[in-house]
Scaffold this active site. Structure first.
Site, mmCIF file in Angstrom:
data_model
loop_
_atom_site.group_PDB
_atom_site.id
_atom_site.type_symbol
_atom_site.label_atom_id
_atom_site.label_comp_id
_atom_site.label_asym_id
_atom_site.label_seq_id
_atom_site.Cartn_x
_atom_site.Cartn_y
_atom_site.Cartn_z
ATOM 1 N N ASP A 25 2.783 -5.895 7.913
ATOM 2 C CA ASP A 25 1.719 -5.048 8.068
ATOM 3 C C ASP A 25 0.370 -5.931 7.902
ATOM 4 O OD1 ASP A 25 -0.669 -3.457 7.676
ATOM 5 O OD2 ASP A 25 0.657 -1.652 6.575
ATOM 6 N N ARG A 39 -12.986 -4.354 -6.617
ATOM 7 C CA ARG A 39 -12.542 -5.253 -5.617
ATOM 8 C C ARG A 39 -13.803 -5.556 -4.506
ATOM 9 N NH1 ARG A 39 -8.385 -2.719 -0.910
ATOM 10 N NH2 ARG A 39 -10.179 -1.425 -0.757
ATOM 11 N N PHE A 62 0.848 -1.068 0.040
ATOM 12 C CA PHE A 62 0.059 -0.003 0.009
ATOM 13 C C PHE A 62 0.923 1.264 -0.092
ATOM 14 C CE2 PHE A 62 -2.635 3.051 2.043
ATOM 15 C CZ PHE A 62 -3.884 2.992 1.401
ATOM 16 N N TYR A 66 -10.089 -0.308 11.362
ATOM 17 C CA TYR A 66 -11.647 0.162 10.751
ATOM 18 C C TYR A 66 -11.828 -0.643 9.589
ATOM 19 C CZ TYR A 66 -7.701 2.530 8.118
ATOM 20 O OH TYR A 66 -6.788 2.742 7.245
ATOM 21 N N LYS A 67 -11.086 -1.736 9.240
ATOM 22 C CA LYS A 67 -11.155 -2.615 8.100
ATOM 23 C C LYS A 67 -12.035 -3.855 8.533
ATOM 24 C CE LYS A 67 -7.554 -0.565 5.249
ATOM 25 N NZ LYS A 67 -6.121 -0.577 5.065
HETATM 26 C C1 LIG Z 1 -5.584 0.573 4.808
HETATM 27 C C2 LIG Z 1 -4.131 0.573 4.891
HETATM 28 C C3 LIG Z 1 -3.327 1.754 5.415
HETATM 29 C C4 LIG Z 1 -3.994 2.865 5.842
HETATM 30 O O1 LIG Z 1 -3.223 3.552 6.668
HETATM 31 P P1 LIG Z 1 -3.950 4.645 7.762
HETATM 32 O O2 LIG Z 1 -2.931 5.439 8.162
HETATM 33 O O3 LIG Z 1 -4.783 4.117 8.518
HETATM 34 O O4 LIG Z 1 -4.731 5.776 6.772
HETATM 35 C C5 LIG Z 1 -2.078 1.686 5.349
HETATM 36 N N1 LIG Z 1 -1.177 0.680 5.007
HETATM 37 C C6 LIG Z 1 -1.967 -0.480 4.444
HETATM 38 C C7 LIG Z 1 -1.306 -1.769 4.003
HETATM 39 C C8 LIG Z 1 -3.451 -0.632 4.248
HETATM 40 O O5 LIG Z 1 -4.004 -1.514 3.845
#
Ligand SMILES: *Cc1c(COP(=O)(O)O)cnc(C)c1O
Length: 394
Positions: free
Chosen positions: A181, A353, A110, A206-207
């Site tokens: 992660d 998705r 990400f 939050y996911k």
């Molecule tokens: C959803 C996601 C994020 C989002 O980071 P936030 O700081 O919570 O906005 C970061 N890394 C990965 C791998 C994600 O899937």
């Protein structure tokens, strides 16, 4: 028993296939937020830090998250956003390997994780380098130059899953620190943090964990490494004794040293309520249910909607809890799906998705969703002008 639809307030007429991006509202969360606002903040005012247990809430919630990722109580700290937890883990990991200059990730990660690495490299300004090979080539790039291997287990676009145990072993054999992660893993697939022996893990709530927009992130430190972990964001609530108001920083003796500032009590409380749905969930049973839903979806889409190209792995053993399809008009098609009651999301350049969350989805939902998606794609409903307009959040 799954599903547990009665734990959630889902709007009528919606099949929600985006719990991998923002989980829906658990019934208990709204009531809990109301209580925190009115009874605690409203009536108890600042006393609530003691009288309503606010100060203990991060630890309590951290222990509940720990159970879901195969980590012992006390090994997970809550707070901030995932991007910040990535920064903290990476900074601490680099400090553990002062002689090495390479951060190894992959180009399926990400972007925020990669941006944070770039920013940290710039801040340290000591000649570090970020390498991002293709996910399937990562193993060949682990060598003795690598200080830290930082990977997201489940690819946010394709759902492809890394083998945590295997990669961690290889990273350790080369002398590198391992950070996982778990953004798309926590609450989606069984994770055994302690068994896998990685030094750090981070993730958001939050996911799949349904903590609500902006819910606090988490960071795990392998218990034997707490003392060796130097916090880069040395805020007062990671101090050993915040209310001594010492002039110099002394890290807490526990994982709490990864806390930074005042905890987000409203968000922690709603997350705490959301975690009630997980209390009796066996992650292996959840995984079995998630695979069944995903397999059904892939098969039914293949039968009825051949224009969609599966870009997730076909083998469920290396696929997380989401299924993605490439479709040239994916953005417009997803807008049309959403208007017709099937909520998934779109990721550039052409990815539709869909997330599968057995807590509140069943086989009937999947069949209905496929019918709607097939109608939109096969009958070119997506050509409607209103579906072409790009919104700020996709
Ligand atoms: C959803 C996601 C994020 C989002 O980071 P936030 O700081 O919570 O906005 C970061 N890394 C990965 C791998 C994600 O899937």
């Amino acid at each position: 028993m799954l599903p547990k639809k009665d734990h959630f307030l889902l709007p009528d007429g919606v099949i929600y296939l985006d719990g991998n991006s923002l989980g829906p509202l658990p019934k208990g969360a709204a009531a809990r937020a109301q209580k925190v606002i009115e009874d605690e903040w409203g009536d108890q005012l600042i006393r609530a830090w003691n009288t309503a247990g606010w100060m203990d809430l991060p630890r309590k919630v951290g222990d509940r998250v720990a159970r879901l990722i195969g980590a012992p109580a006390g090994s997970v700290a809550m707070g901030d956003t995932l991007s910040i937890k990535v920064f903290q883990a990476l900074a601490a990991a680099l400090k553990m390997r002062p002689d090495r200059k390479v951060i190894l990730s992959d180009n399926g990660n990400f972007p925020s994780d990669l941006y944070i690495a770039e920013g940290l490299i710039g801040t340290i300004d000591a000649g570090h380098e970020l390498r991002t090979p293709a996910p399937e080539d990562v193993l060949h790039h682990i060598n003795e130059e690598v200080a830290v291997v930082m990977l997201t287990q489940v690819d946010y676009r394709t759902g492809r899953m890394h083998d945590m145990t295997k990669i961690t072993k290889i990273a350790h054999a080369a002398g590198a620190v391992m950070i996982w992660d778990l953004a798309h893993s926590a609450g989606a697939v069984p994770v055994e943090m302690l068994d896998c022996q990685a030094e750090f893990a981070v993730g958001c709530t939050y996911k799949y964990l349904n903590g609500g927009p902006g819910a606090p992130a988490f960071i795990y430190i392998r218990p034997d490494l707490v003392e060796a972990t130097r916090p880069s964001l040395s805020g007062w609530l990671g101090h050993d004794a915040p209310f001594d108001f010492d002039l110099s920083y002394r890290p807490a003796l526990s994982t709490e040293r990864m806390r930074v500032g005042t905890p987000p009590i409203l968000q922690l409380a709603t997350l705490d309520a959301a975690l009630d749905a997980w209390d009796d969930v066996d992650m292996h049973a959840l995984r079995t249910a998630s695979i069944a839903l995903s397999e059904q979806f892939i098969q039914q889409i293949a039968e009825t909607c051949p224009a969609l190209q599966l870009i997730s792995p076909r083998d469920s053993g290396v696929r997380g809890s989401q299924v993605s399809f490439g479709f040239e008009h994916g953005y417009a098609a997803m807008q049309a799906c959403i208007e017709h009651g099937v909520i998934g999301d779109f990721r550039a350049p052409n990815v539709m998705r869909f997330g599968f969350t057995p807590l509140y989805l069943d086989a009937t939902d999947v069949t209905k969703a496929v019918e709607i998606i097939a109608h939109i794609v096969n009958d070119a409903v997506w050509r409607g002008p209103k579906y072409q307009q790009k919104l700020r959040v996709t």
